[in-house]
Write a protein that holds these residues in place. Structure first.
Motif, mmCIF file in Angstrom:
data_model
loop_
_atom_site.group_PDB
_atom_site.id
_atom_site.type_symbol
_atom_site.label_atom_id
_atom_site.label_comp_id
_atom_site.label_asym_id
_atom_site.label_seq_id
_atom_site.Cartn_x
_atom_site.Cartn_y
_atom_site.Cartn_z
ATOM 1 N N PRO A 210 -13.919 34.882 78.825
ATOM 2 C CA PRO A 210 -13.883 35.844 77.704
ATOM 3 C C PRO A 210 -15.298 36.209 77.266
ATOM 4 C CG PRO A 210 -12.391 33.997 77.330
ATOM 5 C CD PRO A 210 -13.234 33.629 78.497
ATOM 6 N N LEU A 211 -15.467 37.480 77.013
ATOM 7 C CA LEU A 211 -16.758 37.970 76.563
ATOM 8 C C LEU A 211 -16.848 38.127 75.058
ATOM 9 C CD1 LEU A 211 -17.475 40.676 79.304
ATOM 10 C CD2 LEU A 211 -18.391 38.368 79.147
ATOM 11 N N GLY A 212 -15.739 38.016 74.354
ATOM 12 C CA GLY A 212 -15.778 38.120 72.896
ATOM 13 C C GLY A 212 -15.518 39.532 72.410
ATOM 14 N N ASP A 213 -15.312 39.645 71.127
ATOM 15 C CA ASP A 213 -14.973 40.950 70.546
ATOM 16 C C ASP A 213 -16.161 41.903 70.517
ATOM 17 O OD1 ASP A 213 -12.456 39.968 70.139
ATOM 18 O OD2 ASP A 213 -12.873 39.297 68.076
ATOM 19 N N ASP A 214 -17.365 41.342 70.426
ATOM 20 C CA ASP A 214 -18.554 42.192 70.325
ATOM 21 C C ASP A 214 -19.246 42.382 71.660
ATOM 22 O OD1 ASP A 214 -18.144 42.368 67.616
ATOM 23 O OD2 ASP A 214 -19.357 40.576 67.186
ATOM 24 N N ALA A 215 -18.549 42.108 72.733
ATOM 25 C CA ALA A 215 -19.173 42.185 74.046
ATOM 26 C C ALA A 215 -19.587 43.601 74.406
ATOM 27 C CB ALA A 215 -18.223 41.636 75.116
ATOM 28 N N ALA A 216 -18.819 44.602 73.907
ATOM 29 C CA ALA A 216 -19.137 45.984 74.228
ATOM 30 C C ALA A 216 -20.484 46.383 73.646
ATOM 31 C CB ALA A 216 -18.045 46.908 73.718
ATOM 32 N N ARG A 217 -20.817 45.810 72.489
ATOM 33 C CA ARG A 217 -22.094 46.163 71.851
ATOM 34 C C ARG A 217 -23.209 45.178 72.205
ATOM 35 N NH1 ARG A 217 -18.305 46.635 67.749
ATOM 36 N NH2 ARG A 217 -18.988 44.633 66.871
ATOM 37 N N ALA A 218 -22.856 44.034 72.770
ATOM 38 C CA ALA A 218 -23.865 43.012 73.060
ATOM 39 C C ALA A 218 -24.573 43.312 74.385
ATOM 40 C CB ALA A 218 -23.218 41.636 73.127
ATOM 41 N N VAL A 219 -25.808 42.824 74.492
ATOM 42 C CA VAL A 219 -26.571 42.935 75.732
ATOM 43 C C VAL A 219 -26.401 41.618 76.477
ATOM 44 C CG1 VAL A 219 -28.827 43.288 76.769
ATOM 45 C CG2 VAL A 219 -28.214 44.506 74.680
ATOM 46 N N LEU A 220 -25.593 41.644 77.534
ATOM 47 C CA LEU A 220 -25.278 40.430 78.270
ATOM 48 C C LEU A 220 -26.365 40.116 79.291
ATOM 49 C CD1 LEU A 220 -21.491 41.009 78.997
ATOM 50 C CD2 LEU A 220 -22.491 39.528 77.261
ATOM 51 N N PRO A 221 -26.640 38.849 79.547
ATOM 52 C CA PRO A 221 -27.550 38.498 80.639
ATOM 53 C C PRO A 221 -26.982 38.960 81.970
ATOM 54 C CG PRO A 221 -27.136 36.620 79.194
ATOM 55 C CD PRO A 221 -26.141 37.675 78.818
ATOM 56 N N ALA A 222 -27.833 39.094 82.946
ATOM 57 C CA ALA A 222 -27.380 39.509 84.269
ATOM 58 C C ALA A 222 -26.422 38.470 84.839
ATOM 59 C CB ALA A 222 -28.575 39.691 85.194
ATOM 60 N N ALA A 223 -25.597 38.922 85.776
ATOM 61 C CA ALA A 223 -24.576 38.044 86.346
ATOM 62 C C ALA A 223 -25.174 36.780 86.969
ATOM 63 C CB ALA A 223 -23.754 38.817 87.372
ATOM 64 N N PRO A 224 -26.276 36.847 87.764
ATOM 65 C CA PRO A 224 -26.842 35.608 88.325
ATOM 66 C C PRO A 224 -27.311 34.618 87.255
ATOM 67 C CG PRO A 224 -27.685 37.513 89.509
ATOM 68 C CD PRO A 224 -26.955 38.044 88.316
ATOM 69 N N THR A 225 -27.652 35.129 86.094
ATOM 70 C CA THR A 225 -28.083 34.243 85.013
ATOM 71 C C THR A 225 -26.895 33.559 84.360
ATOM 72 O OG1 THR A 225 -29.951 35.735 84.607
ATOM 73 C CG2 THR A 225 -29.438 34.144 82.881
ATOM 74 N N ARG A 226 -25.748 34.249 84.279
ATOM 75 C CA ARG A 226 -24.570 33.688 83.623
ATOM 76 C C ARG A 226 -23.820 32.707 84.520
ATOM 77 N NH1 ARG A 226 -23.360 39.248 82.858
ATOM 78 N NH2 ARG A 226 -21.346 38.998 83.888
ATOM 79 N N ARG A 227 -23.957 32.855 85.836
ATOM 80 C CA ARG A 227 -23.129 32.075 86.763
ATOM 81 C C ARG A 227 -24.004 31.102 87.526
ATOM 82 N NH1 ARG A 227 -20.458 37.779 88.572
ATOM 83 N NH2 ARG A 227 -19.450 38.219 86.564
ATOM 84 N N ARG A 228 -24.138 29.930 87.008
ATOM 85 C CA ARG A 228 -25.048 28.945 87.569
ATOM 86 C C ARG A 228 -24.306 27.724 88.103
ATOM 87 N NH1 ARG A 228 -29.819 28.611 84.639
ATOM 88 N NH2 ARG A 228 -30.099 26.569 85.629
ATOM 89 N N HIS A 229 -23.003 27.797 88.170
ATOM 90 C CA HIS A 229 -22.230 26.641 88.641
ATOM 91 C C HIS A 229 -21.200 27.130 89.645
ATOM 92 C CE1 HIS A 229 -20.081 22.881 88.783
ATOM 93 N NE2 HIS A 229 -20.875 22.345 87.857
ATOM 94 N N LEU A 230 -21.354 26.692 90.906
ATOM 95 C CA LEU A 230 -20.467 27.145 91.979
ATOM 96 C C LEU A 230 -19.399 26.111 92.320
ATOM 97 C CD1 LEU A 230 -22.975 28.946 94.379
ATOM 98 C CD2 LEU A 230 -21.619 29.881 92.501
ATOM 99 N N ASN A 231 -19.183 25.170 91.438
ATOM 100 C CA ASN A 231 -18.030 24.241 91.547
ATOM 101 C C ASN A 231 -18.000 23.482 92.873
ATOM 102 O OD1 ASN A 231 -17.229 25.039 89.011
ATOM 103 N ND2 ASN A 231 -15.680 26.482 89.759
#
Length: 491
Positions: A40-61
């Motif tokens: 979930p990105l949250g209710d304010d995700a549309a207005r928020a500046v999200l980090p790039a995908a490689p920065t958010r996904r640091r765990h490959l299980n």
């Protein structure tokens, strides 16, 4: 969402958002056969500046990613952490710890294969590790490859690791092998001045002797001819005495000044000769000089051993390749150990990857031998980088974390651990150099030429003596003698 997206390939590099009626989800897969991961990105995700995908996904299980390592000489391989043989497969050994750290950082593991070749292009189809990537058999290579145009067409590179330099390493030849050391101590002006002074001394002695022959005051000077005056000057240069001891003060002063000049000149000459024999030359500075030199060449046995020589656009490199390497055939290509060993013999230049060559040199060369090393780069090698399957879904993620290793100094630490630098010169003025035949070869040439000239003139003198023995000398008015001379000549 699962029904709609199905098995859509959205790996860690993808930046896909799923918008539902009541929430916004960040959606991706860790692997093609893994289920979707929705965050979930949250209710304010549309207005928020999200980090790039490689920065958010640091765990490959802890997934397994296929890869290949290169061990070109398995019989000499002693492990990825063995520093005693780091000149063998040095590029994979530098890259391996970086890739292992990447896996630990992103929480995944490798399913590794082993190959012996980096991969050469054979009519558009590669073999070795490059071929495995081209055929999508593996995801990533656990090594670094040269970033060549033909490889870029079939694979991607996500991180440069280091610059691999190759150069001809050699010991500068002795000064005696490239020039006449007996002419080097004095400049042209000194040679001319010394020769003029000694010539003037010979002329003065000849003039004094001529006057004494007219006055008959000094018997020693009366016997001195012009040829003997010249011999005196030559003997003075060679630190030799003279059989004539004149009574005249003027003649003695000429001889004394000539001998003093020869003494000072000979002292400076001898000291300079010793310094020249102990100092290597700097005659070879460019590829053209190397081509013209008497040196034999060798090339490290690598995948690209012929490629970059043949592809070079530099005329000097092409000329060196055709004149020095092609005639040798396969004998020109040596292992690092054999090539560096031949460097110590003298007139030999070895094209080698600098870290591999300097690693062996630092172990086997003496301190003085290290100081005499010179290198000339025949061609510039491309950068090496880690290869990956084309359009891989992990490229940006891996590139981001490799940049982090570079920024934190981990990559530099690994480079310093595995890549040997040029040995420092700590004994430039120590030790002695033995004088060989080549150092005194010009003197031997002079001796041989003198012996040949003496034999030639000996033959002429004997012929003249024999002629005078059988042919009497006649005056123009002695008619019977002239008739006898004519009969002797006709006979």
């Amino acid at each position: 969402m699962e029904a709609t997206l199905g098995m859509t390939l959205m790996l860690a590099d993808a930046d896909v958002a799923w918008a539902a009626s009541n929430q916004l989800l960040d959606v991706y897969r860790i692997k093609h056969d893994q289920p979707l991961i929705a965050t979930p990105l949250g209710d304010d995700a549309a207005r928020a500046v999200l980090p790039a995908a490689p920065t958010r996904r640091r765990h490959l299980n802890n997934i397994y990613i296929s890869g290949s390592v290169i061990i070109s000489l398995p019989q000499y391989f002693k492990g990825w952490n063995d520093l005693t043989t780091r000149h063998i497969d040095i590029v994979p050994k530098v890259t391996y710890p970086l890739m292992m750290l990447l896996a630990e950082d992103l929480h995944f593991r490798y399913n590794l294969k082993q190959v012996e070749w980096y991969g050469e292009n054979r009519n558009g189809s590669f073999d070795g590790l490059a071929g495995q990537i081209q055929r999508n058999e593996i995801e990533v290579g656990i090594t670094s490859l040269f970033m060549r145009d033909d490889r870029i067409q079939v694979m991607h590179f996500f991180s440069e690791t280091f610059e691999l330099r190759g150069a001809f390493i050699f010991r500068q030849p002795a000064m005696s092998s490239v020039s006449n050391v007996f002419l080097l101590p004095f400049s042209r002006g000194v040679w001319l001045a010394t020769g003029l002074v000694l010539a003037l001394a010979a002329v003065l002695l000849a003039l004094i002797a001529r006057r004494q022959q007219l006055r008959a005051v000094d018997e020693a000077m009366e016997r001195l001819s012009f040829g003997e005056s010249v011999i005196f000057s030559v003997g003075t240069v060679c630190q030799q005495g003279f059989h004539v001891v004149p009574d005249l003060v003027s003649a003695r002063i000429v001889m004394l000044c000539s001998l003093m000049l020869a003494l000072f000149a000979f002292t400076a000459y001898s000291a300079k000769i010793v310094a020249i024999l102990q100092t290597p030359s700097d005659a070879i500075r460019t590829i053209e000089d190397l081509t013209r030199s008497p040196m034999t060449l060798g090339v490290q046995e690598t995948t690209y051993k012929r490629t970059y020589f043949a592809e070079s656009t530099q005329p000097a490199t092409q000329k060196l390749y055709r004149q020095k390497l092609l005639p040798l055939g396969d004998r020109a290509y040596l292992s690092v150990v054999d090539g560096v060993a031949r460097l110590r013999t003298g007139l030999f230049a070895f094209q080698v990857e600098e870290p591999s060559g300097y690693n062996i040199i630092s172990k086997t060369f003496t301190e003085r031998e290290k100081c005499g090393l010179t290198q000339i780069q025949a061609f510039k090698l491309p950068m090496v980088a880690v290869p990956m399957r084309k359009h891989s879904g992990y490229k940006e993620l891996f590139a981001s974390r490799m940049r982090w290793q570079r920024e934190t100094g981990l990559l530099d630490r690994t480079r310093k651990l595995w890549l040997a630098l040029k040995p420092r010169c700590d004994a430039a003025s120590g030790g002695f150099v033995s004088v060989g035949i080549i150092d005194v070869l010009p003197a031997l040439h002079v001796l041989i030429a003198g012996m040949a000239a003496s034999l030639f003139f000996l033959a002429i003198e004997r012929s003249m003596a024999r002629f005078h023995r059988y042919v009497p000398t006649c005056k123009s008015f002695d008619v019977p003698c002239r008739q006898q001379l004519q009969r002797t000549v006709e006979a």
